[in-house]
Design a protein around this motif. Structure first.
Motif, PDB file in Angstrom:
ATOM      1  N   HIS A  68       0.897  -1.656   0.054  1.00 32.52           N
ATOM      2  CA  HIS A  68       0.057   0.566  -0.013  1.00 32.52           C
ATOM      3  C   HIS A  68       0.628   1.029  -0.069  1.00 32.52           C
ATOM      4  O   HIS A  68       0.174   1.930  -0.050  1.00 32.52           O
ATOM      5  CB  HIS A  68      -1.225   0.571   0.606  1.00 32.52           C
ATOM      6  CG  HIS A  68      -2.070  -1.015   1.024  1.00 32.52           C
ATOM      7  ND1 HIS A  68      -3.932  -0.756   1.203  1.00 32.52           N
ATOM      8  CD2 HIS A  68      -2.388  -1.801   0.110  1.00 32.52           C
ATOM      9  CE1 HIS A  68      -4.702  -1.360   0.811  1.00 32.52           C
ATOM     10  NE2 HIS A  68      -3.616  -2.239  -0.278  1.00 32.52           N
ATOM     11  N   GLY A  69       1.925   1.093   0.183  1.00 30.96           N
ATOM     12  CA  GLY A  69       3.293   2.323   0.037  1.00 30.96           C
ATOM     13  C   GLY A  69       4.035   2.784   1.401  1.00 30.96           C
ATOM     14  O   GLY A  69       4.339   3.822   1.046  1.00 30.96           O
ATOM     15  N   LYS A  70       4.151   1.852   2.490  1.00 32.17           N
ATOM     16  CA  LYS A  70       4.574   2.064   3.492  1.00 32.17           C
ATOM     17  C   LYS A  70       5.758   2.618   3.114  1.00 32.17           C
ATOM     18  O   LYS A  70       6.050   3.933   3.843  1.00 32.17           O
ATOM     19  CB  LYS A  70       4.481   1.020   4.698  1.00 32.17           C
ATOM     20  CG  LYS A  70       3.237   0.596   4.429  1.00 32.17           C
ATOM     21  CD  LYS A  70       3.155  -0.064   5.883  1.00 32.17           C
ATOM     22  CE  LYS A  70       3.890  -1.715   5.201  1.00 32.17           C
ATOM     23  NZ  LYS A  70       3.609  -1.986   4.421  1.00 32.17           N
ATOM     24  N   THR A  71       6.959   1.708   2.710  1.00 28.54           N
ATOM     25  CA  THR A  71       8.364   2.172   2.289  1.00 28.54           C
ATOM     26  C   THR A  71       8.241   3.408   1.420  1.00 28.54           C
ATOM     27  O   THR A  71       9.477   4.056   1.786  1.00 28.54           O
ATOM     28  CB  THR A  71       8.587   1.140   1.840  1.00 28.54           C
ATOM     29  OG1 THR A  71       8.551   0.423   2.355  1.00 28.54           O
ATOM     30  CG2 THR A  71      10.545   1.331   1.736  1.00 28.54           C
ATOM     31  N   SER A  72       7.611   3.683   0.551  1.00 36.00           N
ATOM     32  CA  SER A  72       7.202   4.768  -0.572  1.00 36.00           C
ATOM     33  C   SER A  72       7.005   6.118   0.403  1.00 36.00           C
ATOM     34  O   SER A  72       8.236   6.949  -0.104  1.00 36.00           O
ATOM     35  CB  SER A  72       6.715   4.674  -1.816  1.00 36.00           C
ATOM     36  OG  SER A  72       6.361   3.016  -2.205  1.00 36.00           O
ATOM     37  N   LEU A 164      -4.048   8.914   2.776  1.00 39.13           N
ATOM     38  CA  LEU A 164      -4.723   7.332   2.206  1.00 39.13           C
ATOM     39  C   LEU A 164      -4.218   7.538   0.398  1.00 39.13           C
ATOM     40  O   LEU A 164      -3.959   8.904   0.577  1.00 39.13           O
ATOM     41  CB  LEU A 164      -6.450   8.523   1.110  1.00 39.13           C
ATOM     42  CG  LEU A 164      -7.231   7.844   2.943  1.00 39.13           C
ATOM     43  CD1 LEU A 164      -8.217   9.147   2.664  1.00 39.13           C
ATOM     44  CD2 LEU A 164      -7.343   6.785   2.619  1.00 39.13           C
ATOM     45  N   ASN A 165      -3.462   6.525   0.325  1.00 37.55           N
ATOM     46  CA  ASN A 165      -1.777   6.737  -0.672  1.00 37.55           C
ATOM     47  C   ASN A 165      -2.922   6.073  -2.478  1.00 37.55           C
ATOM     48  O   ASN A 165      -3.353   5.874  -2.363  1.00 37.55           O
ATOM     49  CB  ASN A 165      -0.868   5.914  -0.109  1.00 37.55           C
ATOM     50  CG  ASN A 165       0.045   6.485  -0.222  1.00 37.55           C
ATOM     51  OD1 ASN A 165       0.626   6.975  -1.759  1.00 37.55           O
ATOM     52  ND2 ASN A 165       1.225   5.316  -1.113  1.00 37.55           N
ATOM     53  N   VAL A 200      -2.491  11.252  -0.034  1.00 38.40           N
ATOM     54  CA  VAL A 200      -1.172  11.616  -0.411  1.00 38.40           C
ATOM     55  C   VAL A 200      -1.093  11.129  -1.541  1.00 38.40           C
ATOM     56  O   VAL A 200      -1.850  10.206  -1.598  1.00 38.40           O
ATOM     57  CB  VAL A 200      -0.101  11.028   0.598  1.00 38.40           C
ATOM     58  CG1 VAL A 200      -0.193  12.275   1.693  1.00 38.40           C
ATOM     59  CG2 VAL A 200      -0.514   9.779   1.140  1.00 38.40           C
ATOM     60  N   SER A 201       0.376  11.238  -2.433  1.00 41.18           N
ATOM     61  CA  SER A 201       0.998  10.304  -3.219  1.00 41.18           C
ATOM     62  C   SER A 201       2.574  10.215  -2.989  1.00 41.18           C
ATOM     63  O   SER A 201       2.451  11.028  -2.830  1.00 41.18           O
ATOM     64  CB  SER A 201       0.884  10.959  -4.645  1.00 41.18           C
ATOM     65  OG  SER A 201       1.767  10.087  -5.448  1.00 41.18           O
ATOM     66  N   ALA A 202       2.642   9.326  -2.373  1.00 44.83           N
ATOM     67  CA  ALA A 202       3.648   8.782  -2.003  1.00 44.83           C
ATOM     68  C   ALA A 202       4.779   8.387  -3.177  1.00 44.83           C
ATOM     69  O   ALA A 202       6.434   9.333  -2.888  1.00 44.83           O
ATOM     70  CB  ALA A 202       3.808   7.803  -1.524  1.00 44.83           C
ATOM     71  N   LYS A 203       4.768   8.471  -4.505  1.00 46.90           N
ATOM     72  CA  LYS A 203       5.127   8.534  -5.631  1.00 46.90           C
ATOM     73  C   LYS A 203       5.637   9.573  -5.983  1.00 46.90           C
ATOM     74  O   LYS A 203       6.316   9.557  -6.515  1.00 46.90           O
ATOM     75  CB  LYS A 203       3.985   7.821  -6.627  1.00 46.90           C
ATOM     76  CG  LYS A 203       4.971   7.425  -8.069  1.00 46.90           C
ATOM     77  CD  LYS A 203       3.726   6.250  -8.700  1.00 46.90           C
ATOM     78  CE  LYS A 203       5.095   6.177  -9.959  1.00 46.90           C
ATOM     79  NZ  LYS A 203       4.445   4.837 -10.413  1.00 46.90           N
ATOM     80  N   PHE A 204       4.667  10.823  -5.981  1.00 45.61           N
ATOM     81  CA  PHE A 204       4.712  12.178  -7.040  1.00 45.61           C
ATOM     82  C   PHE A 204       4.803  13.135  -5.070  1.00 45.61           C
ATOM     83  O   PHE A 204       4.993  14.265  -5.767  1.00 45.61           O
ATOM     84  CB  PHE A 204       3.652  12.298  -7.892  1.00 45.61           C
ATOM     85  CG  PHE A 204       3.676  11.494  -9.232  1.00 45.61           C
ATOM     86  CD1 PHE A 204       4.555  11.453  -9.724  1.00 45.61           C
ATOM     87  CD2 PHE A 204       2.651  10.504  -9.118  1.00 45.61           C
ATOM     88  CE1 PHE A 204       4.312  10.659 -11.055  1.00 45.61           C
ATOM     89  CE2 PHE A 204       2.579   9.287 -10.311  1.00 45.61           C
ATOM     90  CZ  PHE A 204       3.937   9.483 -11.506  1.00 45.61           C
ATOM     91  N   GLY A 205       4.992  12.330  -4.645  1.00 49.94           N
ATOM     92  CA  GLY A 205       5.275  13.671  -3.241  1.00 49.94           C
ATOM     93  C   GLY A 205       3.525  14.676  -3.150  1.00 49.94           C
ATOM     94  O   GLY A 205       3.430  15.327  -2.500  1.00 49.94           O
TER      95      GLY A 205
END
Ligand code: GTP
Ligand code: MG
Length: 348
Positions: A68-72, A164-165, A200-205
């Motif tokens: 789900h994107g914890k590390t990202s 909410l990623n 949020v978007s962990a990928k694009f910040g």
């Protein structure tokens, strides 16, 4: 008496508390168990007064379902908050690190892989998290591991912030997640509840600053403090054997200050701290409350979740380590014995 109870033991074997009670009863004695058992007797009383306590950084655990994107999310925060001149120094992933934000405030993050039960940490009584960020991919449902993470946080009384990623994804549907959360009585602020959340978007910040602001707001309300002016104690985050450097352990200082040269007992391992490194591999001389560090010098790899503390008296630390190891060995022999008996039973 043991034999008559069906417990096959020898004279110098330790007994379980229940067995002790039964045996004592046979002879008309009552047993009182003292709280000060082996482990606890080694723990100094906390005698900090209000003046000893100074503000410390919040310790934030990031939890949630696999992928789900914890590390990202953590990687993004780390990347964007590298102090000028330190960039490029990020070498490897470690499970704990401290970041300094532009405004000077610090936050310590702990990453937990989705497949690894957070239970292990809590089962050992190591309550280390101040705030939990629950990462939920908005293109997915509230999954079992997410539910588990939420109930862990609730049971521990740790305030949650829902991230909410993956809202950049075309099929993202954060309202669907909010809905599913509300049906398990987790009502986010936008829906009139009291649980903070942030798309949020962990990928694009996207909105990562807003998420961090919410973490800081929550931390402020908790008024987190610790005494930095005493021998360090805290908890082991992870440990392993490094080919060149020997045993390396990442630990989190909870109170006091750890220094190079200190004698540490961690679980059943011990040793003098030969060197301390931050998450970028930079040598440190000391580490205060809420700071995670990698230490070199222990005689083995303690288990994640083990408590550690500094001893003035090296011999005392060694003797406790030896006793713990002995207890563990006896324990494992006992379980092995049971297994063999079981097997025997099956064969008969
Ligand atoms: P585990 O540690 O295995 O539990 O996974 P994790 O929660 O740490 O997830 P991780 O950060 O490894 O991300 C999983 C995948 O999702 C990777 O391929 C990421 O690139 C992708 N991902 C993470 N965040 C986002 C996001 O905000 N948007 C998009 N589009 N993809 C993302
Ligand atoms: Mg991960």
């Amino acid at each position: 008496a043991c034999f008559s109870l069906g417990v096959m033991v020898t004279m110098n074997q330790r007994l379980e508390a229940d067995t002790l009670l039964l045996v004592a009863d046979e002879f008309g004695y009552k047993i009182e168990f003292s709280d000060a058992d082996l482990e606890e007797s080694a723990i100094e009383e906390d005698t900090d007064t209000e003046e000893d306590l100074l503000p410390r950084a919040p310790i934030v655990t990031v939890m949630g379902h696999v992928d789900h994107g914890k590390t990202s999310l953590l990687d993004y925060i780390r990347k964007t908050n590298v102090i000028a001149g330190e960039s490029g120094g990020i070498t490897q992933h470690i499970g704990a690190y401290n970041v300094q934000l532009e405004n000077g405030q610090r936050i310590t993050f702990l990453d937990t892989p989705g497949h690894e039960a957070f239970t292990a940490m809590r089962a050992r009584g190591a309550q280390i998290t101040d705030i939990a960020i629950i990462v939920i991919a908005a293109d997915d449902d509230v999954m079992p591991q997410t539910k588990e993470a939420i109930s862990h946080a609730q049971a521990a009384g740790v305030p949650m912030i829902i991230a909410l990623n993956k809202v950049d994804k075309p099929n993202a549907n954060p309202d669907n997640v909010r809905q599913q959360l509300s049906s398990m009585n987790v009502l986010v602020e936008e829906w009139g509840g009291n649980v903070q959340s942030q798309e949020v978007s962990a990928k694009f910040g996207n909105n990562m600053d807003a998420l961090l602001d919410k973490v800081l707001l929550q931390a402020e309300m908790l008024e987190l403090k610790a005494n930095p002016n005493k021998n360090a104690q805290g908890v082991v985050i992870e440990a392993s054997l490094d080919k060149g450097r020997g045993y390396i352990s990442t630990i989190l200082v909870q109170s006091g200050t750890l220094k190079v040269g200190d004698y540490v007992l961690a679980g059943k391992n011990h040793g003098k701290v030969k060197a301390m490194l931050d998450e970028r591999g930079k040598p440190l001389e000391s580490a205060g409350p809420s700071i995670p560090v990698t230490i070199l010098g222990l005689d083995g790899a303690p288990t994640a979740g083990d408590k550690f503390r500094v001893f003035e008296d090296e011999r005392e630390a060694k003797s406790i380590a030896t006793k713990r190891e002995q207890l563990q060995r006896e324990q494992s022999i006992r379980t092995k014995k049971h297994l063999t008996l079981d097997e025997l039973g099956r064969r008969i």
